[in-house]
Design a protein around this motif. Structure first.
Motif, mmCIF file in Angstrom:
data_model
loop_
_atom_site.group_PDB
_atom_site.id
_atom_site.type_symbol
_atom_site.label_atom_id
_atom_site.label_comp_id
_atom_site.label_asym_id
_atom_site.label_seq_id
_atom_site.Cartn_x
_atom_site.Cartn_y
_atom_site.Cartn_z
ATOM 1 N N ASP A 474 -16.010 36.709 -5.991
ATOM 2 C CA ASP A 474 -16.416 35.577 -6.838
ATOM 3 C C ASP A 474 -15.334 35.190 -7.842
ATOM 4 O OD1 ASP A 474 -18.904 35.310 -5.606
ATOM 5 O OD2 ASP A 474 -19.762 36.883 -6.857
ATOM 6 N N LYS A 475 -14.118 35.419 -7.488
ATOM 7 C CA LYS A 475 -12.991 35.045 -8.338
ATOM 8 C C LYS A 475 -12.039 34.155 -7.555
ATOM 9 C CE LYS A 475 -13.146 39.386 -10.984
ATOM 10 N NZ LYS A 475 -12.421 40.651 -11.295
ATOM 11 N N VAL A 476 -11.294 33.333 -8.300
ATOM 12 C CA VAL A 476 -10.302 32.436 -7.710
ATOM 13 C C VAL A 476 -8.916 32.908 -8.150
ATOM 14 C CG1 VAL A 476 -9.499 30.060 -7.514
ATOM 15 C CG2 VAL A 476 -11.939 30.525 -7.832
ATOM 16 N N PHE A 477 -8.075 33.242 -7.185
ATOM 17 C CA PHE A 477 -6.714 33.689 -7.467
ATOM 18 C C PHE A 477 -5.758 32.527 -7.179
ATOM 19 C CE2 PHE A 477 -9.211 37.405 -6.813
ATOM 20 C CZ PHE A 477 -8.629 38.431 -7.551
ATOM 21 N N SER A 479 -1.691 31.356 -7.298
ATOM 22 C CA SER A 479 -0.272 31.716 -7.461
ATOM 23 C C SER A 479 0.487 30.527 -8.029
ATOM 24 C CB SER A 479 0.327 32.139 -6.117
ATOM 25 O OG SER A 479 0.164 31.120 -5.143
ATOM 26 N N GLU A 480 1.529 30.800 -8.801
ATOM 27 C CA GLU A 480 2.346 29.725 -9.385
ATOM 28 C C GLU A 480 3.772 30.228 -9.594
ATOM 29 O OE1 GLU A 480 1.409 28.780 -13.520
ATOM 30 O OE2 GLU A 480 0.007 30.463 -13.572
ATOM 31 N N TYR A 481 4.696 29.272 -9.655
ATOM 32 C CA TYR A 481 6.112 29.610 -9.858
ATOM 33 C C TYR A 481 6.720 28.605 -10.824
ATOM 34 C CZ TYR A 481 7.867 25.657 -7.080
ATOM 35 O OH TYR A 481 8.176 24.402 -6.624
ATOM 36 N N GLY A 482 8.043 28.688 -11.006
ATOM 37 C CA GLY A 482 8.743 27.715 -11.833
ATOM 38 C C GLY A 482 8.883 28.134 -13.283
ATOM 39 N N GLY A 483 8.710 29.408 -13.579
ATOM 40 C CA GLY A 483 8.792 29.880 -14.956
ATOM 41 C C GLY A 483 7.684 30.880 -15.244
ATOM 42 N N ASN A 484 6.470 30.560 -14.810
ATOM 43 C CA ASN A 484 5.376 31.520 -14.957
ATOM 44 C C ASN A 484 5.487 32.632 -13.918
ATOM 45 O OD1 ASN A 484 4.278 30.152 -17.110
ATOM 46 N ND2 ASN A 484 2.747 29.063 -15.896
ATOM 47 N N ASP A 485 5.663 32.262 -12.646
ATOM 48 C CA ASP A 485 5.783 33.241 -11.557
ATOM 49 C C ASP A 485 4.764 34.364 -11.736
ATOM 50 O OD1 ASP A 485 8.295 32.725 -9.701
ATOM 51 O OD2 ASP A 485 8.837 32.084 -11.711
ATOM 52 N N ARG A 486 3.519 34.024 -11.511
ATOM 53 C CA ARG A 486 2.439 34.966 -11.755
ATOM 54 C C ARG A 486 1.240 34.600 -10.897
ATOM 55 N NH1 ARG A 486 0.887 32.594 -17.809
ATOM 56 N NH2 ARG A 486 -0.015 30.616 -17.069
ATOM 57 N N ILE A 487 0.221 35.458 -10.953
ATOM 58 C CA ILE A 487 -1.079 35.187 -10.344
ATOM 59 C C ILE A 487 -2.086 35.055 -11.477
ATOM 60 C CG2 ILE A 487 -2.821 35.948 -8.708
ATOM 61 C CD1 ILE A 487 -0.116 35.510 -7.411
ATOM 62 N N SER A 488 -2.740 33.906 -11.573
ATOM 63 C CA SER A 488 -3.788 33.699 -12.573
ATOM 64 C C SER A 488 -5.146 33.756 -11.884
ATOM 65 C CB SER A 488 -3.612 32.342 -13.266
ATOM 66 O OG SER A 488 -2.435 32.319 -14.049
ATOM 67 N N VAL A 489 -6.105 34.359 -12.546
ATOM 68 C CA VAL A 489 -7.424 34.585 -11.956
ATOM 69 C C VAL A 489 -8.476 33.843 -12.779
ATOM 70 C CG1 VAL A 489 -9.060 36.321 -11.159
ATOM 71 C CG2 VAL A 489 -6.616 36.864 -11.236
ATOM 72 N N PHE A 490 -9.368 33.125 -12.077
ATOM 73 C CA PHE A 490 -10.398 32.304 -12.714
ATOM 74 C C PHE A 490 -11.761 32.627 -12.099
ATOM 75 C CE2 PHE A 490 -6.400 30.103 -12.879
ATOM 76 C CZ PHE A 490 -6.371 29.474 -14.119
ATOM 77 N N SER A 491 -12.794 32.219 -12.804
ATOM 78 C CA SER A 491 -14.124 32.237 -12.213
ATOM 79 C C SER A 491 -14.251 31.049 -11.257
ATOM 80 C CB SER A 491 -15.191 32.138 -13.310
ATOM 81 O OG SER A 491 -15.154 30.839 -13.908
ATOM 82 N N MET A 492 -15.301 31.012 -10.460
ATOM 83 C CA MET A 492 -15.504 29.910 -9.530
ATOM 84 C C MET A 492 -15.703 28.586 -10.266
ATOM 85 S SD MET A 492 -15.135 31.214 -6.512
ATOM 86 C CE MET A 492 -15.772 29.936 -5.438
ATOM 87 N N GLU A 493 -16.052 28.642 -11.540
ATOM 88 C CA GLU A 493 -16.236 27.427 -12.344
ATOM 89 C C GLU A 493 -14.939 26.987 -13.023
ATOM 90 O OE1 GLU A 493 -18.340 30.146 -12.587
ATOM 91 O OE2 GLU A 493 -19.693 29.158 -11.148
ATOM 92 N N GLY A 494 -13.858 27.767 -12.857
ATOM 93 C CA GLY A 494 -12.573 27.388 -13.434
ATOM 94 C C GLY A 494 -12.296 28.006 -14.786
ATOM 95 N N GLU A 495 -13.081 29.004 -15.203
ATOM 96 C CA GLU A 495 -12.854 29.672 -16.489
ATOM 97 C C GLU A 495 -11.783 30.751 -16.311
ATOM 98 O OE1 GLU A 495 -15.239 32.502 -19.712
ATOM 99 O OE2 GLU A 495 -16.293 31.624 -17.999
ATOM 100 N N PHE A 496 -10.766 30.739 -17.159
ATOM 101 C CA PHE A 496 -9.683 31.711 -17.056
ATOM 102 C C PHE A 496 -10.191 33.118 -17.364
ATOM 103 C CE2 PHE A 496 -6.380 34.270 -19.126
ATOM 104 C CZ PHE A 496 -5.421 34.314 -18.109
ATOM 105 N N LEU A 497 -9.772 34.100 -16.519
ATOM 106 C CA LEU A 497 -10.178 35.482 -16.717
ATOM 107 C C LEU A 497 -8.990 36.364 -17.101
ATOM 108 C CD1 LEU A 497 -12.584 35.851 -13.632
ATOM 109 C CD2 LEU A 497 -13.184 35.328 -16.028
ATOM 110 N N TYR A 498 -7.948 36.390 -16.284
ATOM 111 C CA TYR A 498 -6.764 37.192 -16.595
ATOM 112 C C TYR A 498 -5.635 36.755 -15.673
ATOM 113 C CZ TYR A 498 -8.365 39.902 -12.510
ATOM 114 O OH TYR A 498 -8.787 40.285 -11.268
#
Length: 637
Positions: A474-477, A479-498
């Motif tokens: 039930d989480k959304v992972f 990926s992003e690049y260009g300076g952040n280069d990280r994996i951000s994790v959200f709830s299915m509603e788009g709330e940032f988790l970690y």
């Protein structure tokens, strides 16, 4: 000057004296800028050259835009007329005193070699040095191409010398016509020249299907240099006088008489030709025949798009070093005509590989803007019912598994938006990492925007170039690049988790995490770490577990892994953009098979971007060929 006039008077006098030169300089720079493709393509700025490239990328013909063609030819013609205007007498006298190419080399070293060398030593890491070994065959291929262009240019320089040494009126007229024609070609957009050459040699396979076409294209664009070098060789008044007094007027006698200048002119042509051949991007990328080992300029273009500046500067250093070494070698070699023939044959015959296509491959679509056709398809996903495809025309197309388009619609994104990924959730909704507009879109299958989240930035819940999405627990992972280069994790509603990860070469760090997939049975996230040329495995909480693969072209090695998907509990498949192939791995990291090769025919790939498991085999975004390829029997092989 003795009256010491005011500054504005001296400025006005200077402008009046040099107005023709200033106007000529403006015209030439304007036309060169208008015809440029590569620099403005990266910046998404419209020029004549870039417009032509866009037209071709959408499957259209440049011939359908006669006004664009005529405008380009008009601009190039005006610049040519301006460039061949006779210079002042003083300039001719100054040129007569020129005896050595030493000033050119000093300027080149100070303004080019030294800055690049310092940049290399300042920024090159051990990882980048190890990556350079991957491109040694690409460098070798560029060497042969450079030799081919250099030989062509040296021969043309000698022919130009004979033309300008002639006193016949017809030779003078021919010289003027050649100056105008070759300068016009040099000022034309590269794409227009490329399309003309393709049309001209379409049915001559020995040229069209080999590197000979690339050698012709590169030589044609810089042939004006050889023409002017030949003019310079023949311009010595003293040698002209001796030539007229000499009763023998054979070709060999002329070369013997002008030998010192011929050596300087040919050496300059050789070095310039090889350096140009190595570093040219636009013509090389368009005319190089598909192959796993491309000229190094193509690797340079990929590095600018998808890598870091360290690799770019190191490739520049290689280009400069090889240009000097090979230039000297070729200068010696041109004295032996037999060696010239051998080298040129090697250039044409360097395509030694004879790979076999994947026999079961089936093509879906092709280049075009109509339903069921694509313009650089990069984002694909599928479930048991549909296939979703997003290409660079900013369209989302939904296909059935037979490859027929069910519905298509334009994405609700900004003018910069070119999504590089797409994912379907369990409800069949379409999640789009809106790469260049820095957010995530959630849409229904009819194109209705359900919700979106994320904005541009470096903070929590913000994005820099999101690339892919995966779902787990039930989480959304994301990926992003260009300076952040990280994996951000959200709830299915788009709330940032970690979030976890950072840019760098170390364990648990990223260099353009392009695609991600979650193991169907284990709580493990697999990341196609494109810039590091590895697959990195994490827990869903962000703990690094292991790394699979390394940079290279052999089995078990990777080059720009862009797509990843699981075949079953024990195996996953990786789509390699840089190696033009698919590679199957076990979850333990063992390579189980390599499939595919570079090419345009069915069963071959050209810079494939994504892969997804479907009911019958695999589906590949064959991006460079503007199509999808279905591989129904690949797992049986």
């Amino acid at each position: 000057m003795l009256d010491s006039p005011p500054l504005h008077v001296r400025f006005a006098h200077c402008m009046r004296s040099h107005v023709k030169g200033l106007v000529a300089t403006f015209v030439v720079i304007f036309v060169v800028t208008a015809s440029n493709t590569t620099s403005f393509d990266l910046a998404q700025i419209r020029t004549l050259g870039n417009e032509m490239r866009i037209i071709l990328s959408t499957g259209q013909s440049i011939a359908s835009y006669p006004l664009l063609i005529m405008t380009s030819i008009l601009f190039a013609s005006v610049a040519s007329v301006v460039a061949i205007q006779p210079a002042h007498t003083e300039s001719n006298v100054a040129r007569e005193r020129f005896k050595s190419p030493a000033p050119f080399f000093v300027v080149w070293i100070v303004l080019s070699v030294l800055p690049v060398t310092l940049s290399v030593f300042a920024s090159l890491s051990v990882n980048d040095l190890s990556l350079l070994r991957v491109y040694h065959q690409d460098v070798l291929k560029s060497v042969w191409l450079g030799v081919g262009v250099a030989i062509t240019m040296s021969v043309f320089t000698c022919a130009s010398f004979l033309l300008h040494a002639s006193t016949a009126t017809s030779a003078q007229h021919l010289s003027t016509l050649l100056k105008f024609s070759l300068l016009t070609i040099a000022f034309l957009p590269n794409t227009l020249v490329v399309e003309f050459l393709r049309w001209l040699f379409l049915h001559i396979d020995v040229v069209y299907q080999t590197s000979a076409l690339l050698i012709i294209g590169q030589s044609l664009k810089i042939s004006f240099v050889a023409l002017f070098l030949g003019q310079w060789i023949a311009s010595s008044k003293q040698l002209k006088t001796l030539s007229h007094l000499d009763a023998t007027h054979t070709m060999l006698r002329k070369f013997s008489l002008y030998a010192p200048r011929v050596r300087i002119g040919v050496l300059f042509a050789l070095l310039f030709s090889i350096a140009y051949s190595f570093s040219n991007l636009s013509i090389t990328a368009q005319l190089a025949p598909p192959a796993n080992h491309q000229p190094i300029a193509v690797a340079l273009l990929n590095a600018m798009h998808y890598q870091r500046p360290e690799l770019v500067t190191s490739i520049f250093a290689i280009i400069q070093l090889v240009a000097v070494v090979i230039g000297i070698f070729v200068f010696i070699a041109v004295k032996r005509s037999g060696l010239i023939v051998v080298l040129f044959v090697c250039v044409l015959g360097c395509e030694s590989d004879s790979p076999q296509p994947l026999s079961s491959a089936e093509i879906i679509g092709g280049i075009g803007l109509s339903d069921g056709r694509f313009v650089t398809p990069r984002a694909i996903d599928a479930n048991d019912e549909i296939i979703v495809v997003i290409d660079k025309s900013r369209r989302c197309q939904i296909l059935n598994h037979a490859g027929e388009c069910i519905i298509s619609w334009e994405l609700p994104i900004g003018t910069r938006g070119f999504p590089t990924g797409v994912s379907l959730d369990d409800d069949g909704n379409i999640w789009v990492p809106n790469t260049h507009d820095q957010n995530v879109l959630v849409l229904s299958q009819d194109g209705t925007l359900l919700h979106s989240f994320g904005t541009y930035g470096l903070g929590d819940g913000e994005f820099l170039y999101p690339t892919d999405i995966a779902f787990g627990k039930d989480k959304v992972f994301v990926s992003e690049y260009g300076g952040n280069d990280r994996i951000s994790v959200f709830s299915m509603e788009g709330e940032f988790l970690y979030s976890f990860g950072s840019h760098g070469p170390g364990e648990g760090q990223f260099k353009r995490p392009q695609s991600i997939a979650i193991h169907p049975m284990r709580d493990e996230l697999y990341v196609a770490n494109a810039g590091k040329h590895t697959i990195d495995v994490f827990t869903l909480d962000g703990e690094w577990l292991r790394t699979i693969g390394k940079a290279g072209r052999e089995r078990g090695e990777l080059l720009y892994p862009y797509g990843i998907d699981f075949i079953n509990d024990e195996q996953f498949v990786v789509c390699e953009y840089g190696n033009n192939r698919l590679q199957l791995f076990s979850v333990k990291g063992e390579s189980k098979g390599v499939f595919g090769y570079a090419g345009n025919e069915i069963g071959f790939f050209k810079t494939p971007w994504a892969v997804v498991k479907i009911e019958k085999g695999l589906l590949v975004a064959d991006t460079g060929n503007n199509r999808l390829q279905s591989l129904p029997d690949i797992m049986d092989n």
